[in-house]
Design a protein around this motif. Structure first.
Motif, PDB file in Angstrom:
ATOM      1  N   GLY A  94       0.825  -1.196   0.000  1.00  0.00           N
ATOM      2  CA  GLY A  94       0.000   0.000   0.000  1.00  0.00           C
ATOM      3  C   GLY A  94       0.869   1.259   0.000  1.00  0.00           C
ATOM      4  O   GLY A  94       1.923   1.296   0.656  1.00  0.00           O
ATOM      5  N   PRO A 144      -4.091  -0.879  -7.765  1.00  0.00           N
ATOM      6  CA  PRO A 144      -4.046  -0.618  -6.327  1.00  0.00           C
ATOM      7  C   PRO A 144      -3.135  -1.620  -5.623  1.00  0.00           C
ATOM      8  O   PRO A 144      -3.126  -2.793  -5.961  1.00  0.00           O
ATOM      9  CB  PRO A 144      -5.511  -0.794  -5.893  1.00  0.00           C
ATOM     10  N   TYR A 145      -2.376  -1.144  -4.653  1.00  0.00           N
ATOM     11  CA  TYR A 145      -1.396  -1.923  -3.892  1.00  0.00           C
ATOM     12  C   TYR A 145      -0.158  -2.303  -4.719  1.00  0.00           C
ATOM     13  O   TYR A 145       0.734  -2.981  -4.237  1.00  0.00           O
ATOM     14  CB  TYR A 145      -2.022  -3.178  -3.272  1.00  0.00           C
ATOM     15  N   LYS A 247     -11.401  -2.874  -8.620  1.00  0.00           N
ATOM     16  CA  LYS A 247     -11.900  -3.630  -7.467  1.00  0.00           C
ATOM     17  C   LYS A 247     -11.275  -5.022  -7.428  1.00  0.00           C
ATOM     18  O   LYS A 247     -10.843  -5.503  -6.372  1.00  0.00           O
ATOM     19  CB  LYS A 247     -13.427  -3.730  -7.536  1.00  0.00           C
ATOM     20  N   ALA A 250      -7.464  -4.699  -6.627  1.00  0.00           N
ATOM     21  CA  ALA A 250      -7.253  -4.334  -5.222  1.00  0.00           C
ATOM     22  C   ALA A 250      -7.460  -5.541  -4.304  1.00  0.00           C
ATOM     23  O   ALA A 250      -6.685  -5.763  -3.369  1.00  0.00           O
ATOM     24  CB  ALA A 250      -8.192  -3.196  -4.826  1.00  0.00           C
ATOM     25  N   LYS A 251      -8.493  -6.323  -4.560  1.00  0.00           N
ATOM     26  CA  LYS A 251      -8.769  -7.495  -3.735  1.00  0.00           C
ATOM     27  C   LYS A 251      -7.634  -8.511  -3.830  1.00  0.00           C
ATOM     28  O   LYS A 251      -7.209  -9.096  -2.828  1.00  0.00           O
ATOM     29  CB  LYS A 251     -10.080  -8.134  -4.180  1.00  0.00           C
ATOM     30  N   SER A 254      -3.986  -6.768  -2.514  1.00  0.00           N
ATOM     31  CA  SER A 254      -3.931  -6.337  -1.110  1.00  0.00           C
ATOM     32  C   SER A 254      -3.443  -7.465  -0.196  1.00  0.00           C
ATOM     33  O   SER A 254      -3.011  -7.214   0.929  1.00  0.00           O
ATOM     34  CB  SER A 254      -5.306  -5.856  -0.653  1.00  0.00           C
TER      35      SER A 254
END
Length: 261
Positions: A94, A144-145, A247, A250-251, A254
């Motif tokens: 992150g 993301p991440y 989405k 990110a899942k 993460s």
């Protein structure tokens, strides 16, 4: 006339070294560890005794070290026929976990150093210069991440394609290579295994990526995505709305944290 390879002691860097040595190309190899570079040079010479291999330890995240490398090569009158920018840092976590130092490190290694060496290579080029910039399929979409890495790789792909157009008709070929996962380090092998059948189908060996990259730049291809299934993923995911992709990514990402540099 030499081939300059950054990140030479890593999995993909090594593959490029042996592929180029097999082709009889004089090599300039750089990486952070002099010990690893010395061992790599010995391995190459053991297989190809007549190969020309020079090593230059350098930390591409350091302005001073990078400038010293460029000045040394310039002083030696080096002329480049090929530049292969492999060095990179695939930190994954992150963004709020980053320190200012880690942000700077990753930006310099993954993007700034590539631009600096491209500029140097253009100044010191032979009649024909081939540039291979190793980007990633991770740079196709925001991740993301994996945000900084994907952003830098996306920027590198964009820069490489722009540079190729600027150098049109000037004897400079530029190819951005966007590999998927390669079974090099143990952590990457575990990630590939965890992806099941898709991971197995999409993964390509460093040797395969190196060979396809060299063929692509010889043909002055704008962009290369090695592997059939990686090409399928690139095309098919374009139909998925970005919010859904973000989405899903990110899942998935993460759950993974990687900071080995």
């Amino acid at each position: 006339m030499y081939t300059l390879i950054t990140g030479a002691t890593g999995g993909l860097g090594r593959a490029f070294c042996f592929a180029c040595a097999k082709g009889g190309d004089p090599l300039l190899l750089t990486g952070r560890s002099e010990e690893k570079l010395t061992a790599l040079r010995a391995e190459i010479l053991a297989l190809y005794p007549t190969a020309q291999v020079k090593i230059y330890p350098a930390d591409l995240a350091s302005d001073g070290s990078r400038y010293a490398l460029i000045e040394k090569l310039t002083a030696e009158g080096v002329v480049l026929s090929r530049l292969i920018n492999v060095a990179g840092a695939d930190i994954q976590k992150g963004f709020e976990e980053y320190t200012q130092e880690k942000i700077s490190f990753q930006c310099r290694v993954n993007f700034e150093s590539v631009l600096a060496l491209c500029r140097f290579a253009i100044d010191r080029r032979a009649e024909r210069l081939e540039i291979i910039n190793i980007s990633s399929v991770s740079g196709i979409y925001p991740m993301p991440y994996f945000a900084l890495y994907s952003a830098l790789k996306g920027a590198l792909t964009s820069f490489s394609q722009s540079l190729r157009q600027e150098m049109k008709g000037k004897g400079v070929c530029v190819t951005a290579v966007l590999p998927g996962a390669m079974p090099t380090r143990e952590d990457i092998k575990e990630q590939i295994k965890g992806q099941g059948l898709w991971g197995k189908l999409a993964a390509k060996s460093p040797e395969c990526v190196a060979e396809k990259s060299l063929n692509a730049v010889r043909k002055n291809k704008r962009k290369l995505i090695p592997g059939f299934w990686n090409k399928v993923m690139n095309v098919s995911t374009k139909l998925i709305p970005l919010p859904l992709k973000l989405k899903f990514i990110a899942k998935r990402w993460s759950k993974i944290r990687k900071d080995a540099f």
